[in-house]
Design a protein around this motif. Sequence first.
Motif, PDB file in Angstrom:
ATOM      1  N   ASP A 136       0.834  -1.206   0.000  1.00 48.47           N
ATOM      2  CA  ASP A 136       0.000   0.000   0.000  1.00 48.47           C
ATOM      3  C   ASP A 136       0.869   1.257   0.000  1.00 48.47           C
ATOM      4  O   ASP A 136       0.562   2.244  -0.685  1.00 48.47           O
ATOM      5  CB  ASP A 136      -0.938   0.003   1.202  1.00 48.47           C
ATOM      6  CG  ASP A 136      -2.041  -1.046   1.082  1.00 48.47           C
ATOM      7  OD1 ASP A 136      -2.257  -1.550  -0.041  1.00 48.47           O
ATOM      8  OD2 ASP A 136      -2.657  -1.363   2.117  1.00 48.47           O
ATOM      9  N   ASP A 137       1.945   1.212   0.777  1.00 48.31           N
ATOM     10  CA  ASP A 137       2.851   2.365   0.814  1.00 48.31           C
ATOM     11  C   ASP A 137       3.597   2.510  -0.504  1.00 48.31           C
ATOM     12  O   ASP A 137       3.873   3.636  -0.955  1.00 48.31           O
ATOM     13  CB  ASP A 137       3.844   2.220   1.969  1.00 48.31           C
ATOM     14  CG  ASP A 137       3.167   2.309   3.327  1.00 48.31           C
ATOM     15  OD1 ASP A 137       2.338   3.222   3.510  1.00 48.31           O
ATOM     16  OD2 ASP A 137       3.451   1.465   4.192  1.00 48.31           O
ATOM     17  N   ALA A 171       1.193   4.033  -2.971  1.00 47.75           N
ATOM     18  CA  ALA A 171       0.895   5.431  -2.636  1.00 47.75           C
ATOM     19  C   ALA A 171       1.946   6.384  -3.197  1.00 47.75           C
ATOM     20  O   ALA A 171       1.641   7.540  -3.501  1.00 47.75           O
ATOM     21  CB  ALA A 171       0.798   5.592  -1.124  1.00 47.75           C
ATOM     22  N   ARG A 218       2.568  11.722  -0.205  1.00 43.76           N
ATOM     23  CA  ARG A 218       3.063  10.608   0.603  1.00 43.76           C
ATOM     24  C   ARG A 218       4.566  10.390   0.432  1.00 43.76           C
ATOM     25  O   ARG A 218       5.179   9.634   1.192  1.00 43.76           O
ATOM     26  CB  ARG A 218       2.335   9.319   0.216  1.00 43.76           C
ATOM     27  CG  ARG A 218       0.842   9.357   0.422  1.00 43.76           C
ATOM     28  CD  ARG A 218       0.495   9.441   1.891  1.00 43.76           C
ATOM     29  NE  ARG A 218       1.005   8.289   2.621  1.00 43.76           N
ATOM     30  CZ  ARG A 218       1.256   8.275   3.932  1.00 43.76           C
ATOM     31  NH1 ARG A 218       1.062   9.359   4.652  1.00 43.76           N
ATOM     32  NH2 ARG A 218       1.702   7.172   4.511  1.00 43.76           N
ATOM     33  N   GLN A 260       0.685   7.247  -6.605  1.00 42.63           N
ATOM     34  CA  GLN A 260      -0.666   7.802  -6.703  1.00 42.63           C
ATOM     35  C   GLN A 260      -0.876   9.072  -5.886  1.00 42.63           C
ATOM     36  O   GLN A 260      -1.762   9.883  -6.206  1.00 42.63           O
ATOM     37  CB  GLN A 260      -1.672   6.736  -6.256  1.00 42.63           C
ATOM     38  CG  GLN A 260      -1.627   5.472  -7.095  1.00 42.63           C
ATOM     39  CD  GLN A 260      -2.346   4.309  -6.435  1.00 42.63           C
ATOM     40  OE1 GLN A 260      -2.963   4.457  -5.379  1.00 42.63           O
ATOM     41  NE2 GLN A 260      -2.272   3.128  -7.047  1.00 42.63           N
ATOM     42  N   HIS A 261      -0.075   9.264  -4.829  1.00 47.13           N
ATOM     43  CA  HIS A 261      -0.291  10.390  -3.916  1.00 47.13           C
ATOM     44  C   HIS A 261       1.045  11.083  -3.638  1.00 47.13           C
ATOM     45  O   HIS A 261       1.796  10.668  -2.742  1.00 47.13           O
ATOM     46  CB  HIS A 261      -0.914   9.898  -2.609  1.00 47.13           C
ATOM     47  CG  HIS A 261      -2.197   9.141  -2.795  1.00 47.13           C
ATOM     48  ND1 HIS A 261      -3.374   9.760  -3.156  1.00 47.13           N
ATOM     49  CD2 HIS A 261      -2.477   7.813  -2.691  1.00 47.13           C
ATOM     50  CE1 HIS A 261      -4.332   8.855  -3.256  1.00 47.13           C
ATOM     51  NE2 HIS A 261      -3.819   7.666  -2.987  1.00 47.13           N
TER      52      HIS A 261
END
Length: 390
Positions: free
Chosen positions: A237-238, A241, A248, A244-245
Amino acid sequence: MDPVPRLGAVRATEPVHRLTSFLGITVWMVTGPAEARAVLANERDFSNDIRPLVGRRGSTTDGDIGGLGFTDPPEHTRLRRLLTPQFTMRQLDRLRPMVEGIVERQLDEMESRGPEVDLLTQFAFPVPFSVICDLLGLPGEEREGLRELVSARFDVTNGGQGTFGAVSESRKFLIDSTARQRHTPGDGLLGDIIREQGDAINDFDLAGLADGVFTGGLETSASMLALGTAVLLDHPDDYAALAQHPERVEPTVEELLRYLSVVQIAFPRFARRELTVGTQRIRPGDVVVCHLAGANRDGEPGTNPDTFDPDRPRSSHLAFGHGFHRCVGAELARMELRTALPALARRFPDLALVGPPAELDFRQLSIVYGVDALPVRLTHESSEPALPSA
């Protein structure tokens, strides 16, 4: 990825620990973060100059290079002042397109060699190596010979003999390169200093600065990129991210720096006079070694510092050291990580280790912690084109 359990136990009970004694010299290991900061910031009571212990061969123009890590003010101040302008935020903004271009070229190269590659040799090492060579202004024909030398210098598997040989050879290489630029300054850091300082700085000192840039910025960044990728693949997930983000990216990189602390110990400090560190009495001539990884794994109750958590409350860490010997290239290292890791996640969202993490070959004896290889698969096996049916 964790330091040996005994390190945490010692930190909890004795943050300044008498490690050993030999030849009448007592060596102390500091694992408490507050105690480590106090030692690293104390230039009055401690010296970094190792030459009185090991001697200095040669003259000031062709002898051993001390480097910033093993010098004290005013020599350290004079030399560091020459490097600092090259690592300002304004200068780093000028380097950003170069770093981004190097990252994309290496991703292209890695993709062309897929679907399985060694991420260490195809990405984690070439990116900082190319960045530093471009930063220094080393011509292409000089780079391949230096590539082999700078890796061998961190390996102490054979008692350090290979390390000292590689250090000597790489320093001679840089002195020769500096002498050539003296007559024809290049476009990089070395050429800039030569044009600005002229004969005010000799080839010996200038090569020492170049050597320090390689020492501090190559193997460390390569290990961070390789180990950081391994950690992120264990936290998918990290990893996702990062692509995508964008918000982060910074907390993830800072947590990786804290969590991994690939430079596990700071340059040794030599006590000039008797003093107290923590509750221990340090005598003149004692050696004090601050364990950066140990100090970075200390945390407030309930924060579980032995876990990787980009969402933990932000606090300063010691991954780049502290005080007047703090890594001068810290912001360049951050830029490389903040550029390379998100680009990797965008290009290869399905990146995976080839084997289980337990089978990674971690370096057993190295000044910079890392792996000897990081085999990865760039795409899911199911995403590869299917063979046509008969």
